[in-house]
Design an enzyme around this catalytic site. Structure first.
Site, short mmCIF file in Angstrom:
data_model
loop_
_atom_site.label_atom_id
_atom_site.label_comp_id
_atom_site.label_asym_id
_atom_site.label_seq_id
_atom_site.Cartn_x
_atom_site.Cartn_y
_atom_site.Cartn_z
N LYS A 181 -23.08 55.56 42.88
CA LYS A 181 -24.49 55.91 42.60
C LYS A 181 -24.49 56.63 41.25
O LYS A 181 -24.20 57.81 41.18
CB LYS A 181 -25.02 56.82 43.71
N CYS A 289 -19.70 69.02 30.03
CA CYS A 289 -19.24 70.17 30.86
C CYS A 289 -18.25 70.98 30.06
O CYS A 289 -18.05 72.15 30.32
CB CYS A 289 -18.53 69.71 32.11
N GLU A 391 -24.83 78.04 32.03
CA GLU A 391 -24.65 76.75 31.36
C GLU A 391 -26.01 76.23 30.86
O GLU A 391 -26.95 76.12 31.64
CB GLU A 391 -24.04 75.73 32.32
C1 UN1 Z 1 -17.67 66.11 30.73
O1 UN1 Z 1 -18.05 66.88 29.88
O2 UN1 Z 1 -18.27 66.00 31.81
O3 UN1 Z 1 -12.94 66.31 27.43
C2 UN1 Z 1 -16.51 65.21 30.54
C3 UN1 Z 1 -14.02 65.81 27.12
C4 UN1 Z 1 -14.32 64.39 27.55
C5 UN1 Z 1 -14.81 64.38 28.94
C6 UN1 Z 1 -15.91 65.35 29.19
N1 UN1 Z 1 -13.12 63.58 27.43
O4 UN1 Z 1 -14.86 66.42 26.49
#
Ligand code: UN1
Length: 503
Positions: A181, A289, A391
């Site tokens: 999903k 993230c 965040e």
């Molecule tokens: C994410 O931010 O959810 O290391 C993943 C990184 C990428 C993956 C990020 N290769 O920033």
């Protein structure tokens, strides 16, 4: 004469090897965040019934796939890798159109999916278990991996092909069947990925795709036949998913928020640190993230760093990601704009922090129809401020001064998340000390907090996750369960812990 309305492309769910509509007959639009008048297509808005069909298909396919030898499963994944490679440019362009990230980064996203596919395929001829001595004579002991069953994969918008692949490829090589999903803002990249699976020859029912929003996600999480949920997204949603999974005793792997920081020491190669910080803070418009949303800068170089960094941030070109000159694309949708602007207001209302550049939504000319926000830098930010703790997931970073490395480490560790951290220094002692003390799942030296590679474990401590790691061979521990095997060839009853062999 009136121009005929442009026909909007229809895309489908993929269930049991068939491309199908939702049983609800409802659809949702996929909109270009750089130009909201550009409708990329309509996708099925799926409900519990669609999810149920997909899970049934996954259940029917499970036995055959589980019994297909892993090296054979791997061959299909190698073929899949080739297909992804062949279509990389098309996928990247379509990804930029639906998600907004600049075209080079979209290429990187597809590349990460390719890397991950080949890496998982390689595991088809390894999937190592181990043997170990038994405590009794004429007895063997060993461990093998077994698939867990039907896996529900719920993925976010920010890495439309990479993150589904991080989950899908290891799930498949371990012998599971899946229902994916994807994030409702980026359904086309998921359709592209699943079409490639079909073309590669993955048997019907092994990979199923159900498009839609939280309704479909919830149905997947609560379906009693789904044995495992792998989720990447917000910490709040992740917690709800974990609670639901606990009720049914499902395996659950969560990758959630981050509030990552780069420490810039007084001995850092400053121009390199600035380059890295810009990339970490504003790459993918800060919607990673792993984004460098805090820059913790030594007081001795603070003034120089801030001046140069802000100057560079002001000069970043915001625009449509398809324009190769663009540095920073739009953010994903109106809700994201609102959330980011709210945080900018919160930052502006802090007495001590100062807005050094940016802070606005761009609304004129070409920006009118998109979700564009200026790269935004707050300086003189103090630990504990909300813009330092929470965040934001947008092109906003906070610069925080410090005096000693210990203090900097305390600042970096002083948030609820623990995904990624970094330090710029030329001093090997400081680098290793920081590596030891930074309590995050990923740590970089002389590089920003972004840019993880697929063959190393990815994930974070504290509120970022629940102890699992994606990518690397570590991900196999999510998508397989250990079976411990004891083979007694003594021909008699031997009782462990009781029949002790005297030496
Ligand atoms: C994410 O931010 O959810 O290391 C993943 C990184 C990428 C993956 C990020 N290769 O920033």
């Amino acid at each position: 004469m009136e121009k005929p309305a442009k026909k909007v492309e229809k895309y489908y769910n993929y269930i049991g090897g068939q491309w199908v509509e939702s049983s609800s007959g409802e659809w949702f639009e996929n909109i270009n965040p750089a130009d909201t008048s550009d409708v990329i297509g309509i996708f099925p808005k799926s409900n519990a019934e669609d999810v149920n069909r997909a899970v049934q298909a996954a259940a029917e396919a499970a036995d055959r796939w589980r019994k297909t030898p892993a090296p054979r499963r791997a061959e299909i994944l190698f073929r899949l890798g080739e297909i992804l490679r062949k279509n990389k440019d098309t996928y990247a362009e379509q990804m930029t159109r639906e998600m907004g990230k600049v075209i080079k980064e979209a290429g990187g996203d597809v590349q990460e999916a390719i890397d991950c596919t080949y890496f998982a395929a390689g595991e088809g001829r390894r999937l190592h278990g181990f043997t170990t001595p038994a405590e009794l004579p004429n007895k063997a002991a060993m461990c093998v991996r077994q698939p867990v069953g039907i896996c529900g994969l719920i993925t976010p918008f920010n890495f439309p092909m990479a993150i589904p692949s991080w989950k899908l490829m290891p799930a498949l090589i371990c012998g599971n069947t899946v229902v994916l999903k994807p994030g409702e803002d980026v359904p086309l990249s998921a359709v592209n990925l699943v079409k490639a699976c079909e073309e590669a020859g993955i048997p019907p029912g092994v990979v199923n795709l159900v498009n839609g929003d939280a309704e479909a996600g919830r149905a997947l999480v609560t379906h009693e036949k789904v044995r495992l949920i792998s989720f990447t997204g917000s910490t709040d949603t992740g917690r709800l998913i974990a609670e639901e999974c606990a009720r049914q005793n499902k395996i659950v792997s969560l990758e959630m928020g981050g509030k990552n920081a780069i420490i810039i020491m007084d001995d850092a190669a400053i121009d390199n640190a600035i380059e890295g910080s810009l990339w970490g803070a504003f790459g993918t418009s800060g919607q990673r993230c792993t984004a460098s949303s805090r820059l913790v800068v030594h007081k001795k170089i603070y003034k120089e760093f801030v001046e140069k960094f802000v100057e560079r941030a002001k000069n970043l070109k915001v625009g449509n990601g398809l324009d190769p000159k663009t540095d920073v694309g739009p953010v994903i949708n109106e809700q994201a704009v609102e959330k980011i602007l709210t945080y900018i207001e919160i930052g502006k209302n802090e007495d001590k922090a100062k807005l050094a550049c940016g802070g606005n939504r761009l609304t004129e000319g070409d920006y009118k129809k998109g979700y564009f926000i200026e790269p935004t830098v707050f300086i003189d930010v103090e630990p504990g401020m909300r813009i330092e703790q929470e965040e934001i997931f947008g092109p906003v970073t906070a610069i925080i001064p410090f005096s000693t490395l210990e203090e900097a480490i305390e600042i970096v560790n002083g948030v609820k998340y623990g995904l990624s951290s970094a330090i710029y220094t030329q001093d090997v002692n400081k680098a290793f000390y920081a590596i030891q003390e930074l309590y995050t799942g990923i740590c970089y030296v002389n590089s920003a907090t972004i840019g993880a590679e697929v063959h190393l474990p990815f994930g974070g401590t504290k509120a970022t996750g629940n102890g699992h790691r994606e990518a690397g061979t570590q991900v196999l521990d999510i998508f397989s369960e250990w079976k411990a095997i004891y083979i007694d060839y003594s021909g008699k009853l031997q009782k462990a812990q009781i029949d002790i062999v005297e030496v």
